[in-house]
Design a protein around this motif. Structure first.
Motif, short mmCIF file in Angstrom:
data_model
loop_
_atom_site.label_atom_id
_atom_site.label_comp_id
_atom_site.label_asym_id
_atom_site.label_seq_id
_atom_site.Cartn_x
_atom_site.Cartn_y
_atom_site.Cartn_z
N THR A 140 -8.67 46.72 33.54
CA THR A 140 -9.07 47.76 32.85
C THR A 140 -10.58 47.69 31.97
O THR A 140 -11.18 48.34 31.40
N ALA A 141 -10.93 46.13 31.83
CA ALA A 141 -12.19 45.83 31.10
C ALA A 141 -13.32 46.08 31.96
O ALA A 141 -14.31 45.68 31.56
N THR A 142 -13.07 46.00 33.09
CA THR A 142 -14.38 46.08 34.29
C THR A 142 -15.24 47.49 33.87
O THR A 142 -14.69 48.32 33.45
N ALA A 143 -16.30 47.22 34.31
CA ALA A 143 -17.37 48.34 34.31
C ALA A 143 -16.87 49.46 35.06
O ALA A 143 -17.13 50.76 35.08
N SER A 144 -16.15 49.47 36.21
CA SER A 144 -15.62 50.24 37.14
C SER A 144 -14.13 50.63 36.78
O SER A 144 -13.34 50.82 37.60
N CYS A 145 -13.90 50.55 35.49
CA CYS A 145 -12.49 50.74 35.39
C CYS A 145 -11.85 51.94 35.82
O CYS A 145 -12.53 52.84 35.64
N PRO A 146 -10.77 51.74 36.58
CA PRO A 146 -10.16 52.97 37.11
C PRO A 146 -9.17 53.86 36.11
O PRO A 146 -8.92 53.30 35.13
N GLU A 147 -9.27 54.97 36.40
CA GLU A 147 -8.20 55.86 35.67
C GLU A 147 -7.28 55.48 36.32
O GLU A 147 -6.73 55.62 37.38
#
Length: 196
Positions: A140-147
């Motif tokens: 969840t910390a990534t730039a492409s964090c998913p919902e």
């Protein structure tokens, strides 16, 4: 002017992540029925059919991509239970971080605008590893964090599902069907302007 297929300007990557350990054996038929129902909903909506890409990941003792990201209306692989007792959430989240970042990069390289991914996590909620919250935090910390949407089946562990979800938690015992929960979650995301 470019020739060939018209470019899809917007794509919504959707990841269905399903626990297939022994504790989920009695629920796999429901999962597959939900996947068919979801494809039917997508197929009936032209805009959704053009935008939504679907990837299916299963996990027990270890995770596996059983369907790489592709058009959601394409027939999906049938999910089958595994004779493994483990539900290693952490390894699933670690794999998903890699897969999502790779998929988003690949789509952007094709000059496609990528909406914030949706991750639909299906389990009875009982993890057998203890470090999964750290793996979830890295995802969840990534730039492409998913919902993150969680769907609980059987004797769920609600606190675990609440921790995983960044959006909503659905419970099968409340009479909610997987296909409808997935379709409604994706529909809400399609209407938002979030891109990564």
């Amino acid at each position: 002017m470019l020739r060939g297929k018209p470019m899809v300007l917007d794509v919504l990557p959707c990841y269905v992540v399903c626990d297939v350990s022994c504790s989920m054996t009695d629920h796999i038929a429901e999962v597959n029925a939900g996947m068919r129902e979801f494809r039917g909903v997508v197929h009936a909506e032209r805009r959704a059919a053009a935008q939504i890409r679907l990837c299916v990941v299963v996990f027990a003792d270890s995770p596996q991509v059983v369907q790489p990201l592709r058009a959601a209306i394409d027939p999906s692989e049938t999910i089958t239970p595994q004779q493994e007792s483990g539900s290693d959430f952490g390894s699933a989240f670690t794999l998903l971080r890699t897969v999502i970042e790779r998929d988003v990069h690949s789509l952007k390289a094709q000059r496609i605008r990528v909406r914030r991914p949706v991750l639909f996590f299906i389990s009875d909620g009982h993890a057998t590893d203890h470090a999964w919250p750290e793996a979830l935090a890295r995802l969840t910390a990534t730039a492409s964090c998913p919902e993150m949407i969680a769907f609980g089946l059987g004797a769920v562990d609600p606190p675990a599902l609440d921790r995983i979800s960044t959006s909503r938690v659905f419970l099968g015992r409340d009479g909610v069907r997987i296909g409808i929960a997935l379709a409604s979650s994706v529909a809400r995301t399609v209407l938002r302007p979030d891109h990564v």
